[in-house]
Design a protein around this motif. Structure first.
Motif, PDB file in Angstrom:
ATOM      1  N   GLU A  46       0.392  -0.934   0.104  1.00 35.61           N
ATOM      2  CA  GLU A  46      -0.321  -0.082  -0.096  1.00 35.61           C
ATOM      3  C   GLU A  46       1.115   0.944  -0.117  1.00 35.61           C
ATOM      4  O   GLU A  46       0.720   2.173  -0.138  1.00 35.61           O
ATOM      5  CB  GLU A  46      -1.141   0.145   1.734  1.00 35.61           C
ATOM      6  CG  GLU A  46      -2.045  -0.688   1.201  1.00 35.61           C
ATOM      7  CD  GLU A  46      -3.002  -0.944   0.171  1.00 35.61           C
ATOM      8  OE1 GLU A  46      -3.472   0.484  -0.659  1.00 35.61           O
ATOM      9  OE2 GLU A  46      -3.169  -1.824  -1.164  1.00 35.61           O
ATOM     10  N   TYR A  47       2.146   1.372   0.503  1.00 39.80           N
ATOM     11  CA  TYR A  47       2.786   2.364   0.776  1.00 39.80           C
ATOM     12  C   TYR A  47       3.512   2.557  -0.670  1.00 39.80           C
ATOM     13  O   TYR A  47       4.363   2.986  -0.882  1.00 39.80           O
ATOM     14  CB  TYR A  47       3.847   2.277   1.843  1.00 39.80           C
ATOM     15  CG  TYR A  47       4.646   3.231   2.163  1.00 39.80           C
ATOM     16  CD1 TYR A  47       4.987   4.248   2.205  1.00 39.80           C
ATOM     17  CD2 TYR A  47       6.129   2.244   1.493  1.00 39.80           C
ATOM     18  CE1 TYR A  47       6.266   5.529   2.935  1.00 39.80           C
ATOM     19  CE2 TYR A  47       7.543   2.741   1.923  1.00 39.80           C
ATOM     20  CZ  TYR A  47       7.174   5.362   2.086  1.00 39.80           C
ATOM     21  OH  TYR A  47       8.290   5.436   2.510  1.00 39.80           O
ATOM     22  N   LEU A  48       4.413   1.347  -0.930  1.00 39.17           N
ATOM     23  CA  LEU A  48       5.495   1.341  -1.994  1.00 39.17           C
ATOM     24  C   LEU A  48       4.734   1.242  -3.266  1.00 39.17           C
ATOM     25  O   LEU A  48       5.267   2.219  -4.249  1.00 39.17           O
ATOM     26  CB  LEU A  48       5.672  -0.385  -2.178  1.00 39.17           C
ATOM     27  CG  LEU A  48       6.578  -0.810  -1.010  1.00 39.17           C
ATOM     28  CD1 LEU A  48       7.069  -2.444  -1.476  1.00 39.17           C
ATOM     29  CD2 LEU A  48       7.987  -0.371  -0.681  1.00 39.17           C
ATOM     30  N   LYS A  49       3.293   1.043  -3.489  1.00 38.44           N
ATOM     31  CA  LYS A  49       2.907   1.878  -5.390  1.00 38.44           C
ATOM     32  C   LYS A  49       2.168   3.474  -4.810  1.00 38.44           C
ATOM     33  O   LYS A  49       2.056   3.626  -6.200  1.00 38.44           O
ATOM     34  CB  LYS A  49       1.589   0.654  -5.184  1.00 38.44           C
ATOM     35  CG  LYS A  49       0.066   1.460  -4.025  1.00 38.44           C
ATOM     36  CD  LYS A  49      -0.765   0.031  -3.823  1.00 38.44           C
ATOM     37  CE  LYS A  49      -1.703   0.823  -3.262  1.00 38.44           C
ATOM     38  NZ  LYS A  49      -3.649  -0.034  -3.155  1.00 38.44           N
ATOM     39  N   LEU A  50       2.758   3.663  -4.264  1.00 35.38           N
ATOM     40  CA  LEU A  50       2.587   5.156  -3.954  1.00 35.38           C
ATOM     41  C   LEU A  50       3.730   6.006  -4.785  1.00 35.38           C
ATOM     42  O   LEU A  50       3.506   7.145  -5.150  1.00 35.38           O
ATOM     43  CB  LEU A  50       1.943   6.026  -3.496  1.00 35.38           C
ATOM     44  CG  LEU A  50       0.123   5.050  -2.563  1.00 35.38           C
ATOM     45  CD1 LEU A  50       0.654   6.680  -1.637  1.00 35.38           C
ATOM     46  CD2 LEU A  50      -0.515   5.535  -4.359  1.00 35.38           C
ATOM     47  N   ALA A  78      -2.014  -0.559  -8.877  1.00 37.59           N
ATOM     48  CA  ALA A  78      -0.518  -0.050  -8.582  1.00 37.59           C
ATOM     49  C   ALA A  78      -1.186   1.776  -8.744  1.00 37.59           C
ATOM     50  O   ALA A  78      -0.605   2.914  -8.613  1.00 37.59           O
ATOM     51  CB  ALA A  78       0.466   0.022  -9.724  1.00 37.59           C
ATOM     52  N   ALA A  79      -2.034   1.707  -9.550  1.00 36.36           N
ATOM     53  CA  ALA A  79      -2.793   3.569  -9.999  1.00 36.36           C
ATOM     54  C   ALA A  79      -3.322   3.577  -8.934  1.00 36.36           C
ATOM     55  O   ALA A  79      -3.860   5.042  -9.071  1.00 36.36           O
ATOM     56  CB  ALA A  79      -3.450   3.756 -11.501  1.00 36.36           C
ATOM     57  N   ALA A  80      -3.921   3.094  -7.835  1.00 29.43           N
ATOM     58  CA  ALA A  80      -4.816   3.472  -6.964  1.00 29.43           C
ATOM     59  C   ALA A  80      -4.573   3.453  -5.269  1.00 29.43           C
ATOM     60  O   ALA A  80      -3.116   4.115  -5.872  1.00 29.43           O
ATOM     61  CB  ALA A  80      -5.715   2.205  -6.468  1.00 29.43           C
ATOM     62  N   VAL A  81      -5.091   5.047  -5.523  1.00 27.68           N
ATOM     63  CA  VAL A  81      -4.449   6.047  -4.446  1.00 27.68           C
ATOM     64  C   VAL A  81      -5.482   4.795  -2.737  1.00 27.68           C
ATOM     65  O   VAL A  81      -6.062   5.235  -2.396  1.00 27.68           O
ATOM     66  CB  VAL A  81      -5.058   7.947  -4.584  1.00 27.68           C
ATOM     67  CG1 VAL A  81      -4.708   8.205  -2.982  1.00 27.68           C
ATOM     68  CG2 VAL A  81      -4.729   7.680  -6.068  1.00 27.68           C
ATOM     69  N   ALA A  82      -3.910   5.182  -2.085  1.00 25.09           N
ATOM     70  CA  ALA A  82      -4.672   4.506  -0.879  1.00 25.09           C
ATOM     71  C   ALA A  82      -5.344   5.425   0.120  1.00 25.09           C
ATOM     72  O   ALA A  82      -4.535   6.770   0.429  1.00 25.09           O
ATOM     73  CB  ALA A  82      -3.516   4.110   0.069  1.00 25.09           C
ATOM     74  N   GLN A  83      -6.273   5.101   0.794  1.00 22.14           N
ATOM     75  CA  GLN A  83      -6.658   6.012   1.568  1.00 22.14           C
ATOM     76  C   GLN A  83      -6.673   5.908   2.668  1.00 22.14           C
ATOM     77  O   GLN A  83      -6.713   5.280   3.981  1.00 22.14           O
ATOM     78  CB  GLN A  83      -8.353   6.086   1.620  1.00 22.14           C
ATOM     79  CG  GLN A  83      -9.181   6.364  -0.568  1.00 22.14           C
ATOM     80  CD  GLN A  83      -8.968   7.446  -0.391  1.00 22.14           C
ATOM     81  OE1 GLN A  83      -9.475   9.106   0.421  1.00 22.14           O
ATOM     82  NE2 GLN A  83      -8.777   8.019  -1.234  1.00 22.14           N
TER      83      GLN A  83
END
Length: 354
Positions: free
Chosen positions: A291-295, A347-352
């Motif tokens: 969740e942290y890496l993909k941003l 990968a393109a999603a933004v973690a909330q």
């Protein structure tokens, strides 16, 4: 000549019913020792930290800035954003210069040459200075117990000179000195130096803590605890760098929270009286490292086994703090349950974050 006792400032703690909440706190000081108009990048984590730190310390503060991105971006053309005294020193002399400032003020006050309270003396060193080039001088200042607060604003790289790897760059982090390739697909092979723990273990009489820009009240209270502590204090603060991490500009605070929620940046305090770590700070949620890496673009090359390696490292951090691991984080240590970062559907999603 009579010796004058040194009057030290005592800063009150800021109240917060929820250490992880985002809301307006009317108790925040109105003073702004660090003003707008500097030339840092949009979303700059170190500049956000600088503002929080200087607001917490107040107007009777002296700032020391070793060479680094916050020196270069903030002192061009004989113009700085500081409303308090600020001095530049070489990247390797952060601790010795700061110790000299503290010793000089103590001497001037005792001799009656300086009126009023002892100033809050803060050194703001990047991880290149604090963890690598200036480590020895900072250790000396802490060991001799000079009355100052030394902060490592940790953007996990040499951001000032072109995004080179430092000893604080995480495993898998892509930099100009650690590019991924056929021979080393994970980019950086080594895990980051445990700088704050080194400072606590080697200088147990000092106040030592970690913080991130994602939790402003916790950060500012630790600044005040470090300044209220009579003697030397060290604070390591996670400060994301938009240029080096490669993320959407508004996400600096989100990353400052996610890095804690996924276990890669534990938040703690060293109790110098009991000689033990205080792990009472807990994020409201626990997340997988993906969740942290993909941003961040610096991790876009990672394969599933690399992500699993980072998850194992994060799980070890949780266990060190005495936190029971949920099943999802245990399963995430198996590469079979993961997808390479480059092809991950999310990968393109933004973690909330909360």
């Amino acid at each position: 000549m009579p010796v004058i006792e040194i009057e030290r400032q005592m800063l009150p703690m800021l109240g917060s019913p929820n250490q992880g909440a985002r809301f307006y706190n009317p108790d925040l000081p109105q003073t702004e020792p660090f003003v707008p108009g500097h030339r840092t990048c949009a979303g700059c984590g170190p500049s956000i930290q600088y503002r929080m730190t200087s607001k917490a310390s107040g107007d009777n503060t002296i700032l020391v800035g070793p060479t680094g991105c916050m020196y270069v971006a903030n002192s061009s053309y004989l113009c700085t954003p500081y409303n308090v005294p600020w001095a530049h020193t070489q990247i390797g002399s952060a601790g010795s210069f700061t110790a000299g400032v503290a010793a000089a003020y103590e001497a001037m006050i005792r001799k009656g040459k300086w009126k009023g309270a002892f100033p809050n003396i803060i050194c703001e060193a990047g991880d290149g200075s604090a963890s690598d080039i200036g480590l020895g001088s900072i250790s000396g200042a802490l060991y001799r117990d000079h009355d100052c607060l030394i902060i490592c604003y940790d953007n996990e790289q040499y951001a000032n000179t072109g995004i080179q790897a430092s000893s604080r760059t995480p495993y898998g982090g892509m930099t100009t000195f650690s590019p991924p390739g056929p021979m080393v697909p994970e980019a950086k092979k080594l895990f980051p130096k445990e700088l704050a723990r080194m400072m606590a273990a080697g200088h147990p009489h000092c106040y030592v803590a970690t913080a991130t820009v994602g939790y402003p009240i916790d950060l500012m209270n630790k600044v005040r605890k470090g300044l209220n502590h009579k003697g030397a204090a060290f604070l390591m603060i996670y400060t994301p760098c938009q240029k080096g991490f490669v993320y959407e500009t508004p996400r600096s605070i989100d990353l400052g929270r996610l890095v804690v929620e996924c276990g890669l940046y534990p938040i703690w305090e060293w109790n110098n009286e009991k000689r033990e770590y205080d792990y009472s700070f807990r994020p409201q949620v626990m997340r997988p490292v993906s969740e942290y890496l993909k941003l961040q673009g610096r991790f876009g090359h990672l394969h599933a086994d690399h992500i699993a390696t980072l998850q194992r490292f994060a799980n070890q951090q949780w266990q060190m703090m005495g936190v029971e691991l949920p099943e999802a984080l245990v399963k995430a240590t198996d590469a079979k349950n993961l997808t390479a970062m480059a092809s991950a559907e999310a990968a393109a999603a933004v973690a909330q974050t909360v």
